[in-house]
Motif scaffolding. Structure first.
Motif, PDB file in Angstrom:
ATOM      1  N   LYS A 101       1.054  -1.148  -0.056  1.00 50.91           N
ATOM      2  CA  LYS A 101      -0.099  -0.003  -0.133  1.00 50.91           C
ATOM      3  C   LYS A 101       0.912   1.203  -0.004  1.00 50.91           C
ATOM      4  O   LYS A 101       0.581   2.395  -0.581  1.00 50.91           O
ATOM      5  CB  LYS A 101      -1.019  -0.086   1.342  1.00 50.91           C
ATOM      6  CG  LYS A 101      -1.903   1.374   1.117  1.00 50.91           C
ATOM      7  CD  LYS A 101      -2.697   1.269   2.391  1.00 50.91           C
ATOM      8  CE  LYS A 101      -4.061   2.129   2.563  1.00 50.91           C
ATOM      9  NZ  LYS A 101      -3.154   3.797   2.479  1.00 50.91           N
ATOM     10  N   PHE A 108      -2.322  -0.385  -5.552  1.00 45.85           N
ATOM     11  CA  PHE A 108      -2.751  -1.213  -4.612  1.00 45.85           C
ATOM     12  C   PHE A 108      -4.402  -1.457  -4.483  1.00 45.85           C
ATOM     13  O   PHE A 108      -4.779  -2.518  -4.196  1.00 45.85           O
ATOM     14  CB  PHE A 108      -2.326  -0.713  -3.271  1.00 45.85           C
ATOM     15  CG  PHE A 108      -2.654  -1.345  -2.046  1.00 45.85           C
ATOM     16  CD1 PHE A 108      -2.080  -2.645  -1.595  1.00 45.85           C
ATOM     17  CD2 PHE A 108      -3.754  -1.046  -1.121  1.00 45.85           C
ATOM     18  CE1 PHE A 108      -2.385  -3.480  -0.443  1.00 45.85           C
ATOM     19  CE2 PHE A 108      -4.338  -1.764   0.004  1.00 45.85           C
ATOM     20  CZ  PHE A 108      -3.469  -3.021   0.283  1.00 45.85           C
ATOM     21  N   TYR A 236      -7.720   0.211   5.915  1.00 48.37           N
ATOM     22  CA  TYR A 236      -7.980   0.124   4.434  1.00 48.37           C
ATOM     23  C   TYR A 236      -9.326  -0.615   4.181  1.00 48.37           C
ATOM     24  O   TYR A 236      -9.366  -1.440   4.896  1.00 48.37           O
ATOM     25  CB  TYR A 236      -6.925  -0.344   3.572  1.00 48.37           C
ATOM     26  CG  TYR A 236      -7.291  -0.163   2.060  1.00 48.37           C
ATOM     27  CD1 TYR A 236      -6.962   0.887   1.391  1.00 48.37           C
ATOM     28  CD2 TYR A 236      -7.737  -1.338   1.358  1.00 48.37           C
ATOM     29  CE1 TYR A 236      -7.025   1.007   0.267  1.00 48.37           C
ATOM     30  CE2 TYR A 236      -7.838  -0.928  -0.034  1.00 48.37           C
ATOM     31  CZ  TYR A 236      -7.708   0.172  -0.543  1.00 48.37           C
ATOM     32  OH  TYR A 236      -7.987   0.171  -1.946  1.00 48.37           O
TER      33      TYR A 236
END
Length: 239
Positions: A101, A108, A236
């Motif tokens: 990431k 990503f 995330y």
């Protein structure tokens, strides 16, 4: 506490948390970390790195020809390859996901949509050996043991991703508890860890020549940066 560093990601700022003693720093002054890993010495004296577990890519040699690989972590973004990692909450996957990431922010999101996080490191190896997936990620020792069963390690030019194992003492802990670190830093234990493919902290212990792929060590940005990247991966949205 003896654990992989990603487990501290939920704490926020470890220095400001006030949870840790500086016994690790005292131990480091008495037992300096070997030269190859000296950058992992904690300037705040809260963590002592006992050893590092390198994370590697491996692939099914019947499904992928070596000349198809760039020998880079960017191989994971090749849409031709089905990729599997252990469950997303495993320290291994959190360390790898944090790196991807941070280093490949544009690629990503697509990777997260396509990659599969499922099972344990051994089950990931079985899934690649069977041909269900083309590329997997596991620790170096597991990958070494599985070589010759239709898979090979893909050494990345950027360096293997680091999963450091550290010891930390809580604030107010008795300094006599340094005896635990003494046991783990004993020559016999560090030799054992080296034979398992880990990078031991004790100088004078043989270390696998794969440490030559040490780009991640050369570009080490410190413990705060490492933990922050893991925390960002944890937050995330995922799939």
């Amino acid at each position: 506490m003896i654990t992989h560093v990603p487990e501290f990601a939920s704490l926020g700022n470890r220095v400001e948390s006030g949870l840790f003693s500086d016994i690790a720093g005292q131990f480091a002054s008495e037992h300096p970390v070997r030269e190859e890993l000296h950058m992992l010495t904690d300037p705040h004296g809260l963590f002592y790195p006992l050893f590092v577990v390198p994370m590697v890519m491996f692939y099914n040699t019947k499904k992928i020809k070596e000349n198809e690989l760039k020998h880079s972590w960017s191989d994971l973004f090749n849409e031709k390859f089905k990729v599997i990692l252990p469950n997303r909450d495993k320290p291994l996957s959190r360390a790898v996901g944090a790196y991807l990431k941070h280093e490949f922010p544009d690629k990503f999101p697509e990777f997260e949509e396509r990659a599969v996080y499922e099972g344990s490191p051994p089950s990931v190896i079985k899934s690649v050996i069977s041909g269900e997936y083309d590329i997997g990620i596991t620790n170096f020792s597991f990958a070494m043991m599985a070589e010759g069963r239709g898979i090979a390690i893909n050494p990345p030019k950027e360096g293997f991703i680091l999963l450091p194992q550290v010891i930390a003492w809580k604030k107010g802990a008795d300094e006599k508890l340094k005896v635990i670190a003494d046991l783990l830093m004993h020559e016999d234990m560090q030799n054992y860890l080296s034979k398992q493919g880990c990078w031991p902290a004790l100088s004078g212990i043989p270390i696998h020549d794969m440490i030559a792929y040490n780009g991640r060590l050369e570009n080490w940005q410190g413990w705060e940066s490492y933990i922050e990247e893991v925390s960002e991966f944890d937050q995330y949205p995922g799939k």
